[in-house]
Design a protein around this motif. Structure first.
Motif, PDB file in Angstrom:
ATOM      1  N   LEU A  23     -21.421  11.695 -19.259  1.00 31.05           N
ATOM      2  CA  LEU A  23     -21.418  12.385 -20.546  1.00 31.05           C
ATOM      3  C   LEU A  23     -22.381  11.789 -21.571  1.00 31.05           C
ATOM      4  O   LEU A  23     -22.479  12.298 -22.685  1.00 31.05           O
ATOM      5  CB  LEU A  23     -19.995  12.381 -21.126  1.00 31.05           C
ATOM      6  N   ASN A  24     -23.097  10.734 -21.210  1.00 28.30           N
ATOM      7  CA  ASN A  24     -23.957  10.063 -22.175  1.00 28.30           C
ATOM      8  C   ASN A  24     -24.963  11.009 -22.834  1.00 28.30           C
ATOM      9  O   ASN A  24     -25.119  11.006 -24.058  1.00 28.30           O
ATOM     10  CB  ASN A  24     -24.703   8.902 -21.517  1.00 28.30           C
TER      11      ASN A  24
ATOM     12  N   GLU B  18     -20.950   7.356 -17.069  1.00 29.22           N
ATOM     13  CA  GLU B  18     -22.165   7.734 -17.786  1.00 29.22           C
ATOM     14  C   GLU B  18     -22.527   9.211 -17.683  1.00 29.22           C
ATOM     15  O   GLU B  18     -23.578   9.625 -18.157  1.00 29.22           O
ATOM     16  CB  GLU B  18     -23.340   6.859 -17.344  1.00 29.22           C
TER      17      GLU B  18
ATOM     18  N   SER C 271     -24.883  14.295 -23.098  1.00 30.82           N
ATOM     19  CA  SER C 271     -24.195  15.309 -23.903  1.00 30.82           C
ATOM     20  C   SER C 271     -23.744  14.738 -25.241  1.00 30.82           C
ATOM     21  O   SER C 271     -23.877  15.389 -26.282  1.00 30.82           O
ATOM     22  CB  SER C 271     -22.987  15.854 -23.155  1.00 30.82           C
ATOM     23  N   VAL C 272     -23.217  13.533 -25.228  1.00 30.82           N
ATOM     24  CA  VAL C 272     -22.773  12.903 -26.475  1.00 30.82           C
ATOM     25  C   VAL C 272     -23.966  12.668 -27.389  1.00 30.82           C
ATOM     26  O   VAL C 272     -23.905  12.937 -28.594  1.00 30.82           O
ATOM     27  CB  VAL C 272     -22.018  11.585 -26.184  1.00 30.82           C
ATOM     28  N   ALA C 273     -25.070  12.217 -26.834  1.00 34.90           N
ATOM     29  CA  ALA C 273     -26.273  11.997 -27.645  1.00 34.90           C
ATOM     30  C   ALA C 273     -26.786  13.315 -28.223  1.00 34.90           C
ATOM     31  O   ALA C 273     -27.159  13.382 -29.400  1.00 34.90           O
ATOM     32  CB  ALA C 273     -27.358  11.327 -26.799  1.00 34.90           C
ATOM     33  N   ASP C 274     -26.798  14.373 -27.416  1.00 35.13           N
ATOM     34  CA  ASP C 274     -27.234  15.688 -27.904  1.00 35.13           C
ATOM     35  C   ASP C 274     -26.385  16.159 -29.078  1.00 35.13           C
ATOM     36  O   ASP C 274     -26.909  16.654 -30.082  1.00 35.13           O
ATOM     37  CB  ASP C 274     -27.156  16.737 -26.786  1.00 35.13           C
ATOM     38  N   ILE C 275     -25.078  16.032 -28.937  1.00 35.71           N
ATOM     39  CA  ILE C 275     -24.176  16.483 -30.002  1.00 35.71           C
ATOM     40  C   ILE C 275     -24.372  15.635 -31.260  1.00 35.71           C
ATOM     41  O   ILE C 275     -24.396  16.158 -32.375  1.00 35.71           O
ATOM     42  CB  ILE C 275     -22.713  16.460 -29.521  1.00 35.71           C
ATOM     43  N   ALA C 276     -24.531  14.333 -31.092  1.00 38.08           N
ATOM     44  CA  ALA C 276     -24.731  13.456 -32.251  1.00 38.08           C
ATOM     45  C   ALA C 276     -25.996  13.839 -33.011  1.00 38.08           C
ATOM     46  O   ALA C 276     -25.981  13.960 -34.246  1.00 38.08           O
ATOM     47  CB  ALA C 276     -24.791  11.997 -31.803  1.00 38.08           C
TER      48      ALA C 276
ATOM     49  N   SER D  57     -15.294   9.550 -16.781  1.00 41.01           N
ATOM     50  CA  SER D  57     -16.194   8.406 -16.889  1.00 41.01           C
ATOM     51  C   SER D  57     -15.403   7.107 -16.968  1.00 41.01           C
ATOM     52  O   SER D  57     -15.848   6.081 -16.500  1.00 41.01           O
ATOM     53  CB  SER D  57     -17.116   8.556 -18.099  1.00 41.01           C
TER      54      SER D  57
END
Length: 138
Positions: free
Chosen positions: A105-106, A103, A108-113, A81
């Motif tokens: 991974l956006n 963008e 995926s990062v939100a899901d993990i958070a 990215s």
């Protein structure tokens, strides 16, 4: 723009993409992962004369490496990215198109958070420890 020889500098390139790429060009995949010490030397040894470059490594793409590739290099792509590992000024100076995956991974990062927030709020780690120790507090 016609590409005939493409160098992929890391063996972690997805097989589905590689098979599709091989229907259009002569693709060479270096058999290293980017953390292996000999990978950068192999890149430098194999880059001469390529038309396209998939720079899927953390090594920095520099003017020196672009010089080794030669003036026929027509396109560069990165499976990242960000572009911090590429000397963009050198690429721009040579007028080589540069692609990346901003963008991607956006979500995926939100899901993990959100998952970590729920896990902390529900004290998952403590619950797992309790289950593993077979001690119940009920």
């Amino acid at each position: 723009m016609s590409l005939s020889r493409v160098l992929i500098v890391n063996r972690s390139y997805p097989n589905a993409g590689l098979e599709l790429l091989k229907t259009q060009v002569q693709a060479t995949v270096l058999p290293y992962l980017d953390y292996e010490p000999e990978s950068l030397q192999e890149i430098k040894k194999n880059i001469k004369g390529i038309d396209g470059l998939i720079w899927n490594t953390k090594h920095r793409l520099t003017g020196e490496i672009l010089d080794l590739a030669g003036p026929q290099l027509k396109a560069i792509s990165s499976m990242s990215s960000g572009l911090d590992h590429i000397d963009q000024a050198e690429v721009k100076k040579r007028k080589i198109p540069l692609g990346n995956t901003p963008e991607v991974l956006n979500d995926s990062v939100a899901d993990i958070a959100v998952g970590l927030l729920i896990a902390a709020a529900r004290r998952f780690k403590e619950g797992v420890r309790e289950l593993e120790s077979k001690e119940t507090k009920c």
